[in-house]
Design a protein around this motif. Structure first.
Motif, short mmCIF file in Angstrom:
data_model
loop_
_atom_site.label_atom_id
_atom_site.label_comp_id
_atom_site.label_asym_id
_atom_site.label_seq_id
_atom_site.Cartn_x
_atom_site.Cartn_y
_atom_site.Cartn_z
N CYS A 113 -6.74 8.66 -7.13
CA CYS A 113 -5.88 8.59 -6.08
C CYS A 113 -5.12 7.09 -5.42
CB CYS A 113 -7.19 8.72 -4.90
SG CYS A 113 -7.93 10.02 -5.02
N TYR A 114 -5.89 6.03 -5.91
CA TYR A 114 -5.25 4.65 -5.74
C TYR A 114 -3.44 4.41 -5.97
CZ TYR A 114 -9.10 3.15 -2.55
OH TYR A 114 -10.41 3.62 -1.81
N THR A 115 -3.87 4.92 -7.02
CA THR A 115 -2.27 4.38 -8.26
C THR A 115 -1.27 5.34 -7.38
OG1 THR A 115 -3.58 4.35 -10.11
CG2 THR A 115 -1.82 4.55 -10.43
N CYS A 116 -1.75 6.82 -7.28
CA CYS A 116 -0.57 7.89 -7.09
C CYS A 116 -0.12 7.59 -6.14
CB CYS A 116 -0.97 9.02 -6.80
SG CYS A 116 -1.50 9.26 -8.89
N SER A 117 -1.24 6.56 -4.77
CA SER A 117 -0.68 6.25 -3.19
C SER A 117 0.48 4.94 -3.64
CB SER A 117 -1.93 5.95 -2.77
OG SER A 117 -2.66 7.57 -2.20
N LEU A 118 -0.10 4.58 -4.00
CA LEU A 118 1.03 3.11 -4.31
C LEU A 118 1.80 3.42 -4.91
CD1 LEU A 118 -2.76 0.52 -4.98
CD2 LEU A 118 -1.19 0.76 -3.08
N GLU A 119 1.86 4.51 -6.17
CA GLU A 119 3.25 4.94 -6.75
C GLU A 119 4.23 5.26 -5.57
OE1 GLU A 119 5.61 3.80 -9.40
OE2 GLU A 119 4.02 4.35 -10.18
N LEU A 120 3.88 6.30 -4.99
CA LEU A 120 4.47 6.31 -3.72
C LEU A 120 4.98 5.48 -2.39
CD1 LEU A 120 5.61 9.77 -2.56
CD2 LEU A 120 3.17 10.21 -1.50
N ALA A 121 3.99 4.68 -1.84
CA ALA A 121 4.32 4.11 -0.75
C ALA A 121 5.24 2.87 -1.61
CB ALA A 121 3.26 2.78 -1.50
N THR A 176 -8.68 -0.89 -9.10
CA THR A 176 -7.13 -0.48 -8.97
C THR A 176 -5.96 -1.25 -8.97
OG1 THR A 176 -8.56 2.14 -9.60
CG2 THR A 176 -6.19 2.10 -9.22
N VAL A 177 -6.40 -1.22 -7.83
CA VAL A 177 -5.11 -2.46 -6.82
C VAL A 177 -4.57 -3.22 -6.94
CG1 VAL A 177 -5.18 -2.77 -4.88
CG2 VAL A 177 -5.36 -0.90 -4.52
N LYS A 178 -5.81 -3.92 -7.83
CA LYS A 178 -5.16 -4.56 -8.87
C LYS A 178 -4.88 -5.34 -9.75
CE LYS A 178 -9.13 -8.41 -7.08
NZ LYS A 178 -10.22 -9.00 -6.58
N GLN A 179 -4.83 -3.76 -10.43
CA GLN A 179 -4.61 -3.98 -11.91
C GLN A 179 -2.70 -3.93 -11.56
OE1 GLN A 179 -4.96 -0.37 -14.26
NE2 GLN A 179 -5.60 -1.47 -15.98
N PHE A 180 -3.04 -2.13 -10.56
CA PHE A 180 -1.07 -1.95 -9.95
C PHE A 180 -0.54 -3.20 -9.87
CE2 PHE A 180 1.80 -0.04 -7.55
CZ PHE A 180 2.17 0.91 -7.79
N ILE A 181 -1.00 -3.80 -8.91
CA ILE A 181 -0.06 -5.24 -8.06
C ILE A 181 -0.01 -6.11 -9.68
CG2 ILE A 181 -0.92 -4.78 -5.89
CD1 ILE A 181 -2.70 -7.73 -6.03
N SER A 182 -0.88 -6.59 -10.54
CA SER A 182 -0.82 -6.95 -11.26
C SER A 182 0.18 -6.72 -12.17
CB SER A 182 -1.58 -7.34 -12.04
OG SER A 182 -2.23 -6.09 -13.17
N ARG A 183 0.41 -5.38 -12.20
CA ARG A 183 1.87 -4.78 -13.13
C ARG A 183 3.52 -4.68 -12.11
NH1 ARG A 183 -1.54 0.21 -15.75
NH2 ARG A 183 -2.25 -0.86 -17.11
#
Ligand code: AR6
Length: 177
Positions: free
Chosen positions: A103-111, A143-150
């Motif tokens: 949910c968090y990854t797909c939302s951030l990807e879309l954003a 999840t958010v920290k992993q996404f923003i590190s990438r």
């Protein structure tokens, strides 16, 4: 307000407020798979955004658990709403944690695709869907920290909106670490 900057300079902030009042680029809705509204934060968002939101959601044709779809914010101060159905908690043995991460990854990807710089998440799945509060917060944050590190330059601010005092205390504690 509890702030935390990590190496990416994306600000991670816990807020105790009603998510429908936030002036931000996007808010996330803890929806169900029909995307046609419900109770909790979903009901509050539909109420505040107005009837155009339901019409826009009908056109989306539903959404799978762990995935995400986007609409305008309509009457909300937020420009966009990202709708993501979280998992129902069944005791932890039905992939609930992985689905919540999604949910968090797909939302951030879309954003990111919509050039959204500031996004606010509610505590997905922790109300009607019964996900344990602390595990949900740890899952959300990691999840958010992993996404923003990438994706270090994708976001300016990510808000974790805590409606209940229990979530506020958990996020404050986790963000202080
Ligand atoms: N602003 C921020 N957070 C809120 C608000 C608000 N205005 N209202 C409630 N919360 P829930 P779920 C918090 O039940 O567990 C719906 O009927 C709430 O205190 O809204 O993912 C959908 O249609 C809790 O911390 O979502 C689905 O059928 C968090 O939002 C189902 O509920 C999530 O609680 C989804 O269940």
């Amino acid at each position: 307000m509890e702030n935390c900057y990590d190496k990416t300079m994306t600000e991670l902030t816990a807020l105790q407020t009603d998510i429908t009042r936030l002036h931000t680029d996007a808010i996330v809705n803890a929806a169900n798979c029909s995307l046609l509204g419900g109770g909790g934060v979903d009901g509050a968002i539909h109420h505040a955004a107005g009837p155009q939101l339901l019409a826009a959601c009908r056109a989306l044709g539903g959404c799978r658990t762990g995935e995400a779809k986007i609409t305008p914010g309509f009457a909300l101060p937020a420009r966009y709403i990202i709708h993501t159905p979280g998992p129902v908690w069944h005791g932890g043995k039905q992939n609930e944690e992985m689905l919540l991460r999604s949910c968090y990854t797909c939302s951030l990807e879309l954003a990111r695709r919509y050039d959204i710089q500031r996004i606010a998440f509610p505590c997905i799945s922790t109300g009607a869907y019964g996900f344990p509060h602390e595990l949900a917060a740890k899952t959300a944050l990691s999840t958010v920290k992993q996404f923003i590190s990438r994706n270090p330059s994708a976001f300016n601010t990510i808000y974790f909106v805590c409606f209940l005092p229990i979530d506020w205390h958990i996020y404050q504690h986790l963000l202080e670490k």
